[in-house]
Design a protein around this motif. Sequence first.
Motif, short mmCIF file in Angstrom:
data_model
loop_
_atom_site.label_atom_id
_atom_site.label_comp_id
_atom_site.label_asym_id
_atom_site.label_seq_id
_atom_site.Cartn_x
_atom_site.Cartn_y
_atom_site.Cartn_z
N LYS A 176 54.32 5.23 33.59
CA LYS A 176 54.94 4.45 34.67
C LYS A 176 53.91 3.64 35.46
CE LYS A 176 56.35 6.70 38.25
NZ LYS A 176 57.13 7.57 39.17
N ASP A 177 52.73 4.19 35.66
CA ASP A 177 51.72 3.53 36.48
C ASP A 177 50.60 2.90 35.64
OD1 ASP A 177 53.06 4.35 38.82
OD2 ASP A 177 52.08 6.32 38.72
N VAL A 178 50.80 2.78 34.34
CA VAL A 178 49.78 2.19 33.47
C VAL A 178 50.04 0.69 33.37
CG1 VAL A 178 48.77 2.17 31.16
CG2 VAL A 178 49.55 4.33 32.18
N PRO A 179 49.08 -0.16 33.75
CA PRO A 179 49.30 -1.62 33.66
C PRO A 179 49.48 -2.06 32.21
CG PRO A 179 47.40 -1.09 35.04
CD PRO A 179 47.79 0.17 34.35
N GLY A 180 50.42 -2.97 32.00
CA GLY A 180 50.64 -3.52 30.68
C GLY A 180 51.51 -2.67 29.77
N VAL A 181 52.02 -1.55 30.28
CA VAL A 181 52.93 -0.69 29.52
C VAL A 181 54.24 -0.63 30.28
CG1 VAL A 181 53.31 1.57 28.50
CG2 VAL A 181 51.00 0.63 28.61
N GLN A 182 55.34 -0.91 29.61
CA GLN A 182 56.62 -1.05 30.30
C GLN A 182 57.79 -0.66 29.39
OE1 GLN A 182 57.17 -5.26 31.11
NE2 GLN A 182 57.28 -5.77 28.95
N THR A 183 58.94 -0.58 30.02
CA THR A 183 60.19 -0.44 29.28
C THR A 183 61.00 -1.73 29.45
OG1 THR A 183 61.34 0.53 31.18
CG2 THR A 183 60.29 2.05 29.61
N LEU A 184 61.84 -2.02 28.47
CA LEU A 184 62.75 -3.16 28.53
C LEU A 184 64.07 -2.70 27.95
CD1 LEU A 184 63.39 -6.11 29.08
CD2 LEU A 184 62.45 -6.69 26.84
N GLU A 185 65.08 -2.59 28.82
CA GLU A 185 66.38 -2.06 28.42
C GLU A 185 67.37 -3.21 28.27
OE1 GLU A 185 67.59 1.54 30.61
OE2 GLU A 185 65.69 1.34 31.70
N VAL A 186 68.05 -3.22 27.12
CA VAL A 186 69.04 -4.25 26.82
C VAL A 186 70.40 -3.58 26.67
CG1 VAL A 186 69.71 -6.13 25.29
CG2 VAL A 186 67.27 -5.60 25.64
N ASN A 187 71.33 -3.97 27.53
CA ASN A 187 72.70 -3.47 27.48
C ASN A 187 73.57 -4.55 26.85
OD1 ASN A 187 75.29 -2.45 27.93
ND2 ASN A 187 74.76 -1.62 29.94
N VAL A 188 74.05 -4.29 25.64
CA VAL A 188 74.78 -5.29 24.86
C VAL A 188 76.28 -4.99 24.91
CG1 VAL A 188 75.01 -6.43 22.62
CG2 VAL A 188 72.81 -5.43 23.30
N GLN A 189 77.05 -6.01 25.19
CA GLN A 189 78.50 -5.88 25.14
C GLN A 189 79.05 -7.04 24.31
OE1 GLN A 189 81.53 -4.52 24.63
NE2 GLN A 189 80.69 -3.23 26.25
N GLU A 190 79.57 -6.71 23.13
CA GLU A 190 80.04 -7.73 22.20
C GLU A 190 81.53 -8.00 22.33
OE1 GLU A 190 76.85 -7.03 18.58
OE2 GLU A 190 78.73 -5.91 18.54
N ASN A 191 82.27 -7.12 22.99
CA ASN A 191 83.70 -7.29 23.17
C ASN A 191 83.97 -8.19 24.38
OD1 ASN A 191 86.41 -6.38 24.50
ND2 ASN A 191 86.56 -5.67 22.39
N TYR A 192 84.79 -9.23 24.18
CA TYR A 192 85.02 -10.22 25.25
C TYR A 192 85.66 -9.59 26.47
CZ TYR A 192 83.84 -13.94 21.97
OH TYR A 192 83.18 -14.75 21.09
N LEU A 193 86.63 -8.72 26.28
CA LEU A 193 87.30 -8.09 27.41
C LEU A 193 86.36 -7.17 28.17
CD1 LEU A 193 89.87 -7.57 29.03
CD2 LEU A 193 90.50 -5.81 27.35
N LYS A 194 85.58 -6.39 27.45
CA LYS A 194 84.66 -5.45 28.10
C LYS A 194 83.50 -6.16 28.77
CE LYS A 194 85.73 -1.58 25.03
NZ LYS A 194 85.20 -0.60 24.04
N GLN A 195 83.25 -7.41 28.39
CA GLN A 195 82.18 -8.15 29.06
C GLN A 195 82.51 -8.37 30.53
OE1 GLN A 195 81.60 -11.77 26.82
NE2 GLN A 195 80.77 -10.71 25.03
N TYR A 196 83.78 -8.66 30.83
CA TYR A 196 84.17 -8.85 32.23
C TYR A 196 84.08 -7.53 33.00
CZ TYR A 196 85.92 -13.41 30.75
OH TYR A 196 86.02 -14.69 30.26
N ILE A 197 84.38 -6.44 32.33
CA ILE A 197 84.27 -5.12 32.99
C ILE A 197 82.81 -4.81 33.29
CG2 ILE A 197 84.72 -2.66 32.72
CD1 ILE A 197 87.06 -3.37 30.91
N LEU A 198 81.93 -5.10 32.34
CA LEU A 198 80.50 -4.84 32.56
C LEU A 198 79.95 -5.70 33.68
CD1 LEU A 198 77.91 -3.43 31.68
CD2 LEU A 198 77.59 -5.22 29.95
N LYS A 199 80.39 -6.96 33.76
CA LYS A 199 79.93 -7.82 34.84
C LYS A 199 80.35 -7.28 36.21
CE LYS A 199 79.92 -12.08 32.09
NZ LYS A 199 80.52 -13.43 31.90
N ALA A 200 81.53 -6.66 36.26
CA ALA A 200 82.00 -6.10 37.52
C ALA A 200 81.19 -4.89 37.95
CB ALA A 200 83.48 -5.73 37.40
N PHE A 201 80.56 -4.20 36.99
CA PHE A 201 79.79 -3.00 37.30
C PHE A 201 78.30 -3.27 37.49
CE2 PHE A 201 83.58 -0.88 35.75
CZ PHE A 201 83.62 0.29 36.51
#
Length: 278
Positions: A176-201
């Motif tokens: 966590k405190d090491v420079p140049g080392v990180q996490t990158l989280e990608v939350n993917v929503q491919e369903n059109y209807l669920k995309q609006y739900i995810l945006k609301a959250f």
Amino acid sequence: MLPAARLAARARPTRPILVRPFSTKPEAPVAPQAPQRGTFRPTPSILGLREPPVVDKQSWLQRKKQKIKDFTDYEKAFAAHAAERRHLVEEATKSYFADAHEMRKHGGKMYFAPTQLTKPEKSGYMPDFEGSDLQRQTTHTTDKLLGNITLMSFVYAKFGEDHVNSFINPFLAKFKDVPGVQTLEVNVQENYLKQYILKAFVPSIRKSLPAERADNYVLLYKDIKKTRKMLDMTNEYIGYVFLIDQDCKIRWMAHGDATPEEIANMLAMTKYLSDKRS
């Protein structure tokens, strides 16, 4: 039938009729097949792109003009059409519940992660994904990956969040405190209807995540099934993690619930890449 043939037929010995005794003993139940955890299929060898990713920051109009220009290139258009046709055929022949049925077979662990890093010359590049951060600003994953050692995760369903957290939590506990080392989280929503739900959250997601994770959290509202194949992310109910070096090369991959051996290997590999970068 002639009389001689009738006599020969009568003279033939008849086979005795075997009568099996009736049994009241119930048949033994068939034991359910154990999940093929970690042995469902072999570990993939090379993942990602052959060429470095290109960050496309063109506007919507510029992209449309480029698409029309590519359409006039018949060889390029034919190759794109053939790839699209193959993709549509695969999707049409795939059952809606195929991923859920597959989960029963391997329990969320198709194979165990490699015990060694992939050599740089044999590693593929992580593609660029354009999404939005928790502040609803457009961001590109390649801009965040370049120059850093990154544990990049992908989640497609709620079920996969526990999978990636089993890797992210021990990773942050050490780096966590090491420079140049990180996490990158990608939350993917491919369903059109669920995309609006995810945006609301989005506000609730922003409040629930600690600061070290919220800054590098990307929301992806698009269908990336074609790109998923080259990264071996074939099941949408599983969470996936990739260890990316400073050149955007995929050096290691894991999925499902982390095993103690996978965690130990991940931490050792990250330290090696971090020390080598500095």
